[in-house]
Design an enzyme around this catalytic site. Structure first.
Site, PDB file in Angstrom:
ATOM      1  CB  SER A  56      -0.881   0.007   1.255  1.00 31.25           C
ATOM      2  OG  SER A  56      -1.510   1.257   1.408  1.00 31.25           O
TER       3      SER A  56
ATOM      4  CE1 TYR B 253      -4.066  -1.966   5.060  1.00 29.95           C
ATOM      5  CE2 TYR B 253      -3.122   0.104   4.296  1.00 29.95           C
ATOM      6  CZ  TYR B 253      -3.784  -1.081   4.026  1.00 29.95           C
ATOM      7  OH  TYR B 253      -4.164  -1.375   2.740  1.00 29.95           O
TER       8      TYR B 253
HETATM    9  P1  NAI Z   1     -11.443  -5.794   0.663  1.00 30.75           P
HETATM   10  O1  NAI Z   1     -11.720  -5.515   2.087  1.00 30.75           O
HETATM   11  O2  NAI Z   1     -12.496  -5.534  -0.353  1.00 30.75           O
HETATM   12  O3  NAI Z   1     -10.911  -7.277   0.473  1.00 30.75           O
HETATM   13  C1  NAI Z   1      -9.963  -7.833   1.335  1.00 30.75           C
HETATM   14  C2  NAI Z   1     -10.044  -9.312   1.173  1.00 30.75           C
HETATM   15  O4  NAI Z   1      -9.127  -9.929   2.100  1.00 30.75           O
HETATM   16  C3  NAI Z   1     -11.415  -9.849   1.498  1.00 30.75           C
HETATM   17  O5  NAI Z   1     -11.767 -10.829   0.547  1.00 30.75           O
HETATM   18  C4  NAI Z   1     -11.231 -10.447   2.872  1.00 30.75           C
HETATM   19  O6  NAI Z   1     -12.127 -11.500   3.155  1.00 30.75           O
HETATM   20  C5  NAI Z   1      -9.814 -10.954   2.770  1.00 30.75           C
HETATM   21  N1  NAI Z   1      -9.227 -11.213   4.076  1.00 30.75           N
HETATM   22  C6  NAI Z   1      -9.081 -10.340   5.096  1.00 30.75           C
HETATM   23  N2  NAI Z   1      -8.531 -10.962   6.151  1.00 30.75           N
HETATM   24  C7  NAI Z   1      -8.315 -12.241   5.770  1.00 30.75           C
HETATM   25  C8  NAI Z   1      -7.791 -13.377   6.416  1.00 30.75           C
HETATM   26  N3  NAI Z   1      -7.372 -13.299   7.692  1.00 30.75           N
HETATM   27  N4  NAI Z   1      -7.714 -14.547   5.736  1.00 30.75           N
HETATM   28  C9  NAI Z   1      -8.137 -14.625   4.445  1.00 30.75           C
HETATM   29  N5  NAI Z   1      -8.655 -13.583   3.785  1.00 30.75           N
HETATM   30  C10 NAI Z   1      -8.756 -12.411   4.450  1.00 30.75           C
HETATM   31  O7  NAI Z   1     -10.146  -4.959   0.337  1.00 30.75           O
HETATM   32  P2  NAI Z   1      -9.392  -4.637  -1.026  1.00 30.75           P
HETATM   33  O8  NAI Z   1      -9.468  -3.189  -1.212  1.00 30.75           O
HETATM   34  O9  NAI Z   1      -9.807  -5.537  -2.114  1.00 30.75           O
HETATM   35  O10 NAI Z   1      -7.894  -4.967  -0.555  1.00 30.75           O
HETATM   36  C11 NAI Z   1      -7.096  -5.993  -1.097  1.00 30.75           C
HETATM   37  C12 NAI Z   1      -5.663  -5.710  -0.674  1.00 30.75           C
HETATM   38  O11 NAI Z   1      -5.240  -4.470  -1.219  1.00 30.75           O
HETATM   39  C13 NAI Z   1      -5.491  -5.600   0.839  1.00 30.75           C
HETATM   40  O12 NAI Z   1      -4.281  -6.192   1.235  1.00 30.75           O
HETATM   41  C14 NAI Z   1      -5.418  -4.108   1.062  1.00 30.75           C
HETATM   42  O13 NAI Z   1      -4.691  -3.791   2.225  1.00 30.75           O
HETATM   43  C15 NAI Z   1      -4.710  -3.660  -0.202  1.00 30.75           C
HETATM   44  N6  NAI Z   1      -4.930  -2.256  -0.531  1.00 30.75           N
HETATM   45  C16 NAI Z   1      -6.167  -1.776  -0.849  1.00 30.75           C
HETATM   46  C17 NAI Z   1      -6.330  -0.446  -1.154  1.00 30.75           C
HETATM   47  C18 NAI Z   1      -7.645   0.148  -1.513  1.00 30.75           C
HETATM   48  O14 NAI Z   1      -7.727   1.363  -1.690  1.00 30.75           O
HETATM   49  N7  NAI Z   1      -8.706  -0.621  -1.673  1.00 30.75           N
HETATM   50  C19 NAI Z   1      -5.195   0.486  -1.115  1.00 30.75           C
HETATM   51  C20 NAI Z   1      -3.940  -0.126  -0.788  1.00 30.75           C
HETATM   52  C21 NAI Z   1      -3.824  -1.447  -0.510  1.00 30.75           C
END
Ligand code: NAI
Length: 241
Positions: free
Chosen positions: A140, A153
């Protein structure tokens, strides 16, 4: 058929990556932790587009559970291996450090940084032995610059970036590349609830990114043309630093 595993693949960025990798001909293992309906919907989308996939439910933050599930998958698929690993799962629990509770620290570190160890460690040996592998870690912007209200984070993602650079050097000679992606604001559940109108003004591109745009970067990094790119952190942030 080559196999890819995407953690947190049931929604958001992870889901877009699953669909993209499936469209490239990978058999995609969709990892998720709790939402069966969302995971099944993602798998159905993969299949209806003519792709191949399966679900693998485990908590990436739980070392024993991850190890057991991944060992079980390997046992059930002798001769196959996960060639592409996308460590995408992650959570946010924002708070100023002054008030940050222990759970908010440990859970965020667990889902990103400990998860990197829990999932990558069991899958690394086959990649090294086969001399072919791709590991992509979802970091990130917060892990690059540090953001107030996100010490947990920022630490998790900053640690992930350093682990990416270190591991890249360990396995480069075995033709395994390890890179990190550092998104800015991407429209997903994670950014729902943020003041998008106000934040967009700060982004040079004047918009949030789309999960599919992150997936396109993953698609490039897994390809043969990216085989000399390793140990890098690639930002996808509309110009926001
Ligand atoms: P989201 O919240 O929509 O999806 C996150 C996913 O990770 C979900 O499917 C959730 O069930 C899964 N997850 C969380 N904890 C888990 C665990 N303990 N075991 C298995 N699965 C788990 O978030 P998004 O936006 O799709 O994020 C994906 C990645 O991108 C994350 O690592 C997030 O930190 C990173 N990210 C997202 C940004 C954004 O603006 N959306 C910006 C920078 C990084």
């Amino acid at each position: 058929m080559k196999t890819a595993l995407v953690t947190g693949g049931s929604r958001g960025i992870g889901k877009a990556i699953c669909l993209r990798l499936a469209s490239m001909g990978y058999h995609v293992i969709v990892n998720y932790v709790s939402n069966d309906a969302a995971a099944e919907a993602t798998l159905a989308e993969i299949c209806s587009a003519g792709g191949s996939g399966e679900l693998l439910k485990f908590n990436v933050a739980d070392r024993e559970e991850a190890l057991k599930c991944l060992a079980g998958w390997q046992e059930a698929h002798p001769g196959e291996y996960v060639e592409v690993l996308v460590n995408n799962a992650g959570i946010r629990k924002d708070n100023l450090l002054l008030w940050l509770e222990g759970d908010e620290w440990y859970n965020v570190i667990g889902a990103s940084l400990n998860a990197f160890y829990n999932v990558t460690r069991p899958l690394l040996q086959p990649m090294v032995l086969k001399k072919k592998g791709r590991i992509i870690n979802m970091a990130s912007l917060s892990g690059l610059k540090g953001l107030p209200g996100q010490t947990n984070y920022s630490a998790a993602k900053g640690g992930l970036i350093s682990a990416t650079k270190a591991l890249a050097q360990e396995v480069a000679a075995r033709k395994v590349t390890v890179n990190a992606i550092a998104p800015g604001f991407i429209s997903t559940d994670m950014t729902t609830g943020l003041d998008e109108e106000a934040l967009k003004k700060e982004i040079p591109a004047k918009r949030f990114g789309k999960p599919e745009e992150v997936a396109a970067l993953v698609a490039f990094l897994v390809g043969d043309e990216a085989s000399y790119i390793t140990g890098q952190v690639i930002s996808i942030n509309g110009g926001l630093y």
